[in-house]
Design an enzyme around this catalytic site. Structure first.
Site, PDB file in Angstrom:
ATOM      1  NE  ARG A  11      30.972  60.248  31.337  1.00  0.00           N
ATOM      2  CZ  ARG A  11      30.982  61.317  30.568  1.00  0.00           C
ATOM      3  NH1 ARG A  11      30.677  62.517  31.054  1.00  0.00           N
ATOM      4  NH2 ARG A  11      31.294  61.267  29.299  1.00  0.00           N
ATOM      5  N   GLY A  12      34.588  60.576  31.517  1.00  0.00           N
ATOM      6  CA  GLY A  12      35.090  61.553  30.549  1.00  0.00           C
ATOM      7  C   GLY A  12      36.582  61.709  30.804  1.00  0.00           C
ATOM      8  CB  ALA A  13      39.459  61.462  28.488  1.00  0.00           C
ATOM      9  NE  ARG A  58      36.060  54.070  32.592  1.00  0.00           N
ATOM     10  CZ  ARG A  58      35.225  54.765  31.799  1.00  0.00           C
ATOM     11  NH1 ARG A  58      34.972  56.040  32.058  1.00  0.00           N
ATOM     12  NH2 ARG A  58      34.649  54.189  30.757  1.00  0.00           N
ATOM     13  CD  GLN A  90      28.377  57.254  28.479  1.00  0.00           C
ATOM     14  OE1 GLN A  90      27.579  56.721  27.702  1.00  0.00           O
ATOM     15  NE2 GLN A  90      29.446  56.622  28.924  1.00  0.00           N
ATOM     16  CG  ASP A 129      37.870  58.212  26.228  1.00  0.00           C
ATOM     17  OD1 ASP A 129      36.959  58.307  25.394  1.00  0.00           O
ATOM     18  OD2 ASP A 129      37.707  58.382  27.451  1.00  0.00           O
ATOM     19  CG  ASN A 134      35.193  59.496  21.749  1.00  0.00           C
ATOM     20  OD1 ASN A 134      35.509  59.897  22.880  1.00  0.00           O
ATOM     21  ND2 ASN A 134      34.073  59.858  21.173  1.00  0.00           N
TER      22      ASN A 134
HETATM   23  O1  MRU Z   1      32.938  55.978  29.369  1.00  0.00           O
HETATM   24  P1  MRU Z   1      33.028  57.468  29.400  1.00  0.00           P
HETATM   25  O2  MRU Z   1      31.714  58.133  29.673  1.00  0.00           O
HETATM   26  O3  MRU Z   1      34.123  57.939  30.322  1.00  0.00           O
HETATM   27  O4  MRU Z   1      33.456  57.866  27.918  1.00  0.00           O
HETATM   28  C1  MRU Z   1      33.671  59.225  27.628  1.00  0.00           C
HETATM   29  C2  MRU Z   1      33.989  59.503  26.207  1.00  0.00           C
HETATM   30  O5  MRU Z   1      34.109  58.622  25.392  1.00  0.00           O
HETATM   31  C3  MRU Z   1      34.253  60.931  25.850  1.00  0.00           C
HETATM   32  O6  MRU Z   1      33.865  61.189  24.531  1.00  0.00           O
HETATM   33  C4  MRU Z   1      35.764  61.226  25.989  1.00  0.00           C
HETATM   34  O7  MRU Z   1      36.204  60.852  27.257  1.00  0.00           O
HETATM   35  C5  MRU Z   1      36.092  62.646  25.750  1.00  0.00           C
HETATM   36  S1  MRU Z   1      35.549  63.670  27.080  1.00  0.00           S
HETATM   37  C6  MRU Z   1      36.011  65.259  26.752  1.00  0.00           C
END
Ligand code: MRU
Length: 353
Positions: A45-47, A88, A195, A236, A246
């Site tokens: 996960r994470g963009a 996603r 997270q 994101d 985000n």
């Molecule tokens: O649902 P997630 O864990 O994928 O959400 C992640 C976030 O909101 C992060 O802050 C975002 O993706 C930036 S990651 C460098």
């Protein structure tokens, strides 16, 4: 630094982040459906990390295709693109990766099918390497806004685990530490899937950065006591006017920062900026399962069947953002769109600290 994802022996290995911090286990993906499952189930996960995973998933899927010519190959790849795009919706990075790979294929349409398959693997590895370099550059620009002794609030995980390595929001913290500045990070736990508690605090402890974990609803009280100097979060999808999608709760942090006169910074690689989208109200917001809210770590904490709203992300209007930290420098929201153009002198546009 643990590896978030890697291509190894014709497989994609991804660290199963849903098990952290208790277990460090890599899932082996031998086909693109497994990569898509991993993205959907938050193993990765994470963009930026899911953008890299999508690129590797595409390369993996392409290996299975039997095609007589270039057009057949591209046609056979459509279901792969669609499956990954359907995982996603909020982070623009999956879309960014698909657009990049499609362009890459067109630029190399004279190559043999076998050669193209190998080139797709190389390109996905390049996306991973570039992401790490981008994050280091974000770190160099962003660290200028961190002073010795600062306490920094962050929300969710925009660290190494959310990227190819180094993180986006954590990169300025890592560089500040390398520069000898003494810093302290306050990590929001980030309900519902924690997270901040499970990933950010774990990562920062490993990096030797002092970190204190708080529940999400504690941030305002700490600001009121003057205990937070600045906030840095990831994104994101940031639209070209500077609105920021985000993790849910980011908007609350931004509004609290404004009320308390605390700078609110967003670390945003260009791969997370959607220059084609005019404003944040157009961003598709993922809604996830009610059970994520009804339970904590698998234990039911709410009445069976209670109604739930589980928005995975929110949108912070550009007016709350003090600056964006990108790989090209730090910019005011109003200047973000200038990054689309090659003819603009960025030296005079960059925000100096
Ligand atoms: O649902 P997630 O864990 O994928 O959400 C992640 C976030 O909101 C992060 O802050 C975002 O993706 C930036 S990651 C460098």
């Amino acid at each position: 630094m643990v590896k978030t994802i890697e291509w190894k022996d014709n497989r994609v290995l991804m660290l199963d982040q849903s098990r952290l911090p208790h277990e460090v286990i890599y899932v082996e993906c031998t086909d693109y459906h497994k990569v898509a499952e991993g993205i959907r189930k938050l193993w990765i996960r994470g963009a930026p990390a899911i953008g890299i995973a999508a690129a590797m998933g595409i390369a993996l899927g392409a290996q299975e295709i039997i095609a007589g010519n270039f057009d057949e190959l591209v046609e056979e790849m459509q279901p792969i693109f669609n499956t990954l795009l359907g995982t996603r919706p909020t982070a623009v990075n999956i879309h960014w990766a698909v657009v990049r790979i499609k362009k890459f294929l067109q630029e190399n349409n004279r190559e043999s099918i076998d050669r193209l398959k190998q080139m797709l693997i190389d390109e996905s590895n390049r996306i991973l390497e570039e992401d790490i370099a981008v994050n280091k550059a974000i770190g160099e620009w962003g660290a200028q806004f961190i002073r010795d002794g600062d306490t920094i609030l962050t929300h969710c995980n925009a660290g190494s685990l959310a990227t190819g390595g180094y993180g986006t929001a954590t990169a300025p913290m890592l560089v500040a530490k390398e520069q000898g500045k003494s810093i302290h990070v306050i990590a929001d736990e980030t309900r519902p899937v924690l997270q901040g508690a499970r990933l950010t605090s774990w990562e920062l402890m490993q990096s030797g950065i002092p970190v204190t974990l708080i529940t999400d609803n504690t941030a305002g009280a700490l600001m009121k006591r003057g205990l937070i100097d600045l906030a840095i979060v990831g994104t994101d999808r940031t639209t070209r006017n500077g609105d920021v999608a985000n993790k849910i709760g980011t908007y609350t942090v931004a509004v609290l920062c404004r009320e308390h006169g605390i700078p609110f910074y967003v670390a945003a690689p260009l791969s997370s900026i959607d220059f084609d989208m005019a404003s944040g109200d157009l961003i598709p917001i993922e809604e996830r399962s009610a059970d994520e809210v009804r339970t904590v770590n698998g234990h039911q904490v709410a009445p069976e069947g209670v109604n739930v709203i589980n928005l995975a992300f929110d949108v912070t209007p550009a007016k709350f953002v003090s600056a964006f930290f990108t790989e090209k420098g730090a910019f005011k929201p109003r200047d973000l769109k200038k990054l689309m153009r090659e003819d603009i002198d960025l030296d005079s546009t960059r925000l100096q600290h």
